[in-house]
Design a protein around this motif. Structure first.
Motif, PDB file in Angstrom:
ATOM      1  N   GLY A 451      -1.841   4.662  -0.979  1.00 27.89           N
ATOM      2  CA  GLY A 451      -3.119   5.289  -0.700  1.00 27.89           C
ATOM      3  C   GLY A 451      -3.017   6.273   0.460  1.00 27.89           C
ATOM      4  O   GLY A 451      -1.997   6.923   0.668  1.00 27.89           O
ATOM      5  N   SER A 452      -4.080   6.338   1.247  1.00 28.25           N
ATOM      6  CA  SER A 452      -4.128   7.314   2.348  1.00 28.25           C
ATOM      7  C   SER A 452      -3.144   7.018   3.458  1.00 28.25           C
ATOM      8  O   SER A 452      -2.912   7.869   4.319  1.00 28.25           O
ATOM      9  N   THR A 558      11.760   5.167  -2.947  1.00 26.61           N
ATOM     10  CA  THR A 558      11.172   4.909  -4.264  1.00 26.61           C
ATOM     11  C   THR A 558      10.488   6.129  -4.865  1.00 26.61           C
ATOM     12  O   THR A 558       9.639   5.993  -5.746  1.00 26.61           O
ATOM     13  N   ILE A 559      10.843   7.300  -4.423  1.00 23.52           N
ATOM     14  CA  ILE A 559      10.251   8.527  -4.974  1.00 23.52           C
ATOM     15  C   ILE A 559      10.875   8.818  -6.336  1.00 23.52           C
ATOM     16  O   ILE A 559      12.100   8.800  -6.487  1.00 23.52           O
ATOM     17  N   MET A 581       1.547   7.135  -6.211  1.00 24.52           N
ATOM     18  CA  MET A 581       2.937   7.334  -6.617  1.00 24.52           C
ATOM     19  C   MET A 581       3.281   6.507  -7.856  1.00 24.52           C
ATOM     20  O   MET A 581       2.576   5.559  -8.216  1.00 24.52           O
ATOM     21  N   SER A 582       4.378   6.864  -8.483  1.00 21.93           N
ATOM     22  CA  SER A 582       4.817   6.142  -9.677  1.00 21.93           C
ATOM     23  C   SER A 582       5.078   4.676  -9.368  1.00 21.93           C
ATOM     24  O   SER A 582       4.665   3.778 -10.106  1.00 21.93           O
ATOM     25  N   TYR A 583       5.777   4.405  -8.276  1.00 23.99           N
ATOM     26  CA  TYR A 583       6.074   3.034  -7.874  1.00 23.99           C
ATOM     27  C   TYR A 583       5.372   2.650  -6.576  1.00 23.99           C
ATOM     28  O   TYR A 583       4.914   1.528  -6.415  1.00 23.99           O
ATOM     29  N   GLY A 584       5.302   3.573  -5.651  1.00 26.42           N
ATOM     30  CA  GLY A 584       4.719   3.279  -4.358  1.00 26.42           C
ATOM     31  C   GLY A 584       5.781   3.147  -3.286  1.00 26.42           C
ATOM     32  O   GLY A 584       6.924   3.586  -3.451  1.00 26.42           O
ATOM     33  N   ILE A 585       5.417   2.523  -2.176  1.00 29.75           N
ATOM     34  CA  ILE A 585       6.315   2.307  -1.046  1.00 29.75           C
ATOM     35  C   ILE A 585       6.151   0.856  -0.593  1.00 29.75           C
ATOM     36  O   ILE A 585       5.032   0.340  -0.551  1.00 29.75           O
ATOM     37  N   GLU A 589       9.439  -0.395   4.056  1.00 28.35           N
ATOM     38  CA  GLU A 589       9.725   1.026   4.236  1.00 28.35           C
ATOM     39  C   GLU A 589       8.556   1.757   4.885  1.00 28.35           C
ATOM     40  O   GLU A 589       8.770   2.738   5.604  1.00 28.35           O
ATOM     41  N   MET A 590       7.325   1.288   4.666  1.00 24.23           N
ATOM     42  CA  MET A 590       6.182   1.911   5.334  1.00 24.23           C
ATOM     43  C   MET A 590       6.271   1.718   6.842  1.00 24.23           C
ATOM     44  O   MET A 590       6.067   2.658   7.618  1.00 24.23           O
ATOM     45  N   ALA A 591       6.571   0.495   7.269  1.00 25.75           N
ATOM     46  CA  ALA A 591       6.711   0.234   8.706  1.00 25.75           C
ATOM     47  C   ALA A 591       7.844   1.062   9.281  1.00 25.75           C
ATOM     48  O   ALA A 591       7.716   1.667  10.354  1.00 25.75           O
TER      49      ALA A 591
END
Length: 815
Positions: A451-452, A558-559, A581-585, A589-591
């Motif tokens: 999301g955002s 995961t892009i 995204m297709s899969y997301g994060i 990996e976000m942290a």
């Protein structure tokens, strides 16, 4: 007179001749049998693999262990057996003497084989037609433990003898004892005296009493018969506070745990006998609590051991009597830190396997090394922080709309990762709540739609690296369909009109993120862009590629690119600006990605393995983070200051807590299927994700993930001094849009001329909003859906249209 021998009847043979013939036949048979036997023995010797007894340590199976940052044990990696090496110097003399007395009393006299014992055993085995008494010496048993097998066969016995002689020629008697006492089985999946001491008495082997030494020495003859304890069902009359609890793993054929068993487990948990994660496994029918009861048969064997020691003058009469009368207390040792789930150590194991394979091990070799190589794996885990994280996310008051899925797993679920951005150490990690056991779904590693929460690291970080500033001006209003085909919408249909990037970030404007992303490739000084509401000279492909390059540079793996999937991919504005995204994060990996902002623009891969030592103390791996400068210190600080605004007076207000500077970003996907808050203080960066495993709609938004983030971080920072984000040199301030704004030296805000268009644009915005409301009734709050990617390549035509096409049906953010 003729010779009397001529008078003997023909065909008659003397008795003595018969005896001679028989003796000759026997001798011939012996020679033949000896020859055959020698050939067999020599054949066995020839086929036996070469050994190097001096390297016995490498042959010993030893359980690997995982340690926290303070050196405390987190978990012992037991697969099928628990073993821990201990040098003979740390073993009690009584234990060594007890083993020699009962197993091989002439150990110090023979050279590997005790022929007197062999003869006695041979007679017994012939009489009983069995291999009951193998007459194996300690050296032969060591050969069996390290080099052959436990099968009963003549070939194996011959091989053991062959190896025993080699061992005796190479090693000293103490070395042989050391190797044997670290390789012998002691029942209940324990191998070696150290593992046995910790398993049965919860103490180091050096602390064993004579009575305990004699008891353990008696086990090796028949481990399952002479095991120190057996298990029994816990009964209603048992004093739960004074029993030794064993948690037995269940299999698919086991009867389900009864309500009575679960109630017992709850009581054991309240008494501190099992932790909350053990209780969850009992409830989920993975474990069953039973009690350990002392095995009286082992006491009889102990008496025999003590008697042997007395007869061989290894102990005194007084020692003998005292040991006989000593009451043996079973105290089951723990193999892991209580109160901690396996999520962190699961990631450690995964990373260790990767490290070993990168070092040249095959997958099978790496797995064997991980569990049986005696590795010491050191991690940056902070035990206190991990327990705090576990406790907070387990509290049911932070979740609404709770239910259990068809597998009995509670929903909604959660994942959170805490990283020290200054060192890149992962300090704590959870991948779920109210779940426990091995091989769990680790949600901390599972990609979900961001999301955002993606905006700061995809759009704005890339934009700042390409000339954007916090004071750049954009129109936050619905974009005309005749120009764009379809416009992303803001949450709650809230629009700010002409405003700066700072305010776009603070209010999580979807329209603003989309426009800023388009302008990554734009010439912001070009007249065609400065004098138009929406830029007309830009390059979509360049902007998208730059955002993807940014995400890759900060660890997002995961892009989906066009070469991966030409039809459904993330090479479009909607996935990269709104998070569909297709899969997301993954939360991990976000942290990690946000540390590029919290660590003055520098990024390095976060790590969970600090160092790996072999069982001999050799360092075979040590983490050495390689930092790369993703953006300037000045850009990182200004972006951080903007995210402070998000927490102070924007969508992330629920994350604010007193005593620390806080920056961060919310994220909510379409239909509220994923809610995020990723934020940081000057100390730590933390991601929080909440969602249902099967992507069902949640009954709350990102305000709840921000609130949970606050509860976690407030406790973690409780004893830490207040810090503020330090502003680096090279920044100046200037008034833009009615407030003092921060700028990097040498930069100026873009499109500030458009602020004068405010009044007319507000009128246009109202008309556009009214016109588009009916068209957007079926749209989700901020769903860009199929915004068509612009095909314009730096077009100079004022009539060029930007059409954006998403990679697939996009799941977007709601804040």
């Amino acid at each position: 007179m003729k010779d009397s021998k001529n008078n003997k009847p023909r065909g008659m043979i003397k008795l003595s001749s018969i005896i001679k013939i028989l003796m000759l036949l026997v001798l011939t048979a012996i020679i033949i049998m000896g020859t055959i036997g020698t050939s067999v023995v020599l054949g066995v010797f020839k086929k036996a693999p070469e050994i190097d007894p001096t390297k016995y340590r490498s042959q010993l199976s030893e359980t690997s262990r995982i340690y926290a940052s303070d050196g405390s044990l987190i978990e012992t990696l037991v697969s099928d057996q628990f073993s821990e090496f201990v040098p003979i110097e740390e073993m009690p003399e009584n234990l060594v003497n007890a083993i020699v007395a009962i197993e091989d009393e002439r150990f110090y006299e023979h050279n590997g084989v005790d022929y007197k014992r062999v003869a006695g055993a041979l007679v017994h085995d012939i009489k009983t037609r069995s291999f009951e008494q193998g007459a194996s010496t300690i050296t032969m048993q060591l050969a069996k433990n390290l080099y052959t097998s436990f099968s009963k066969s003549v070939v194996r016995k011959i091989t053991d003898i062959y190896y025993a002689y080699q061992i005796e020629e190479t090693l000293t008697k103490p070395q042989i004892l050391e190797a044997y006492l670290n390789s012998a089985g002691f029942s209940k999946g324990t191998v070696g005296v150290q593992a046995a001491a910790k398993t049965f008495f919860s103490k180091d082997v050096s602390d064993l009493t004579l009575a305990e030494c004699a008891l353990l020495a008696g086990v090796t003859n028949l481990p399952e018969k002479y095991t120190p304890y057996n298990t029994q069902l816990i009964e209603e009359g048992d004093d739960l506070g004074n029993i030794e609890v064993v948690l037995l793993p269940k299999n698919e054929n086991s009867e389900p745990n009864s309500d009575k068993t679960i109630e017992i487990a709850k009581n054991l948990n309240e008494l501190g006998k099992i932790d909350s994660f053990d209780l969850i496994q009992v409830k989920n029918d993975l474990l069953m609590p039973v009690k350990a009861v002392f095995n009286e048969t082992s006491k009889e064997r102990q008496k025999k051991v003590l008697k042997k020691m007395l007869e061989q003058n290894l102990i005194t009469e007084a020692d003998y009597e005292q040991a006989l009368n000593e009451e043996i207390e079973i105290n089951i040792g723990s193999r892991k830190e209580s109160g901690i789930s396996s999520f962190y150590t699961d990631v450690v194991q995964k990373n260790t396997l990767k490290i070993l394979k990168n070092s040249g091990y095959s997958e099978e070799e790496a797995s064997n090394k991980l569990f049986n190589g005696g590795l010491k794996i050191y991690t940056p885990m902070d035990i206190k922080m991990q327990k705090t994280l576990e406790d907070v996310v387990a509290n049911p008051k932070y979740y609404y709309g709770v239910f259990r899925d068809k597998n009995g797993i509670i929903q909604p679920q959660v994942a959170s990762v805490i990283i020290d951005q200054n060192t890149h150490e992962v300090k704590a990690l959870v991948g779920g709540r109210n779940v426990s056991g091995g091989r769990l779904l680790n949600r901390a590693l599972v990609p979900r739609q961001p999301g955002s929460a993606i905006k700061p690291i995809s759009v704005y970080l890339t934009a700042f690296n390409n000339g954007a500033t916090a004071g750049d001006v954009y129109l936050d209003a619905k974009m005309p369909e005749k120009l764009f085909g379809h416009s992303p919408r803001n949450a709650g249909n809230y629009y700010q009109g002409w405003t700066t990037i700072r305010n776009l970030v603070r209010q999580s404007s979807n329209v603003g993120a989309f426009q800023v992303a388009r302008d990554i490739s734009a010439d912001k000084d070009a007249r065609v862009n400065r004098n138009s509401t929406y830029s007309k000279s830009y390059n979509d492909e360049e902007s998208i590629n730059k955002m993807i390059d940014t995400l890759k540079s900060i660890g997002v793996s995961t892009i989906v690119e066009k070469e991966d999937n030409p039809v459904y991919n993330d090479m479009a504005y909607a996935p990269l600006t709104l998070g569909g995204m297709s899969y997301g994060i993954s939360p991990f990996e976000m942290a990690g990605a946000f540390t590029a902002l919290s660590n003055e623009g520098k990024y390095a891969d976060p790590y969970v393995v600090t160092k790996i030592e072999s069982n001999t103390g050799e360092i075979i791996y040590e983490a050495k983070p390689v930092e790369k400068q993703i953006t300037s210190k000045q850009n990182a600080y200004i972006l951080t200051d903007m995210l402070r605004d998000v927490v102070r007076r924007g969508t992330g207000k629920n994350a604010a807590f007193s005593g620390q500077d806080v920056a961060g970003k919310t994220g909510t996907t379409n239909d509220k299927k994923d809610v995020w808050f990723v934020g940081y203080t000057p100390y730590y960066t933390c991601s929080v994700w909440i969602g249902n495993d099967k992507n069902q709609r949640l009954s709350f938004g990102s305000t709840q993930s921000a609130y949970l983030w606050k509860q976690i971080m407030r406790e973690i920072h409780e004893d830490l001094d207040r810090k503020e984000f330090e502003q680096p040199d090279g920044i100046y301030t200037k008034y833009v849009n009615g407030r003092r704004e921060l700028f990097v030296d040498g930069t100026t805000p873009n499109y500030t001329n458009k602020l004068g268009w405010r009044r007319s644009s507000e009128s246009t915005t109202k008309k556009t909003t009214k016109k588009n409301d009916d068209n957007n009734k079926n749209s989700n709050n901020d769903n860009s859906k199929s915004s068509k990617s612009s095909k314009s390549s730096k077009s100079k035509s004022s009539s060029s249209k930007s059409s954006s096409k998403s990679s697939k049906t996009v799941t977007n953010n709601n804040d």
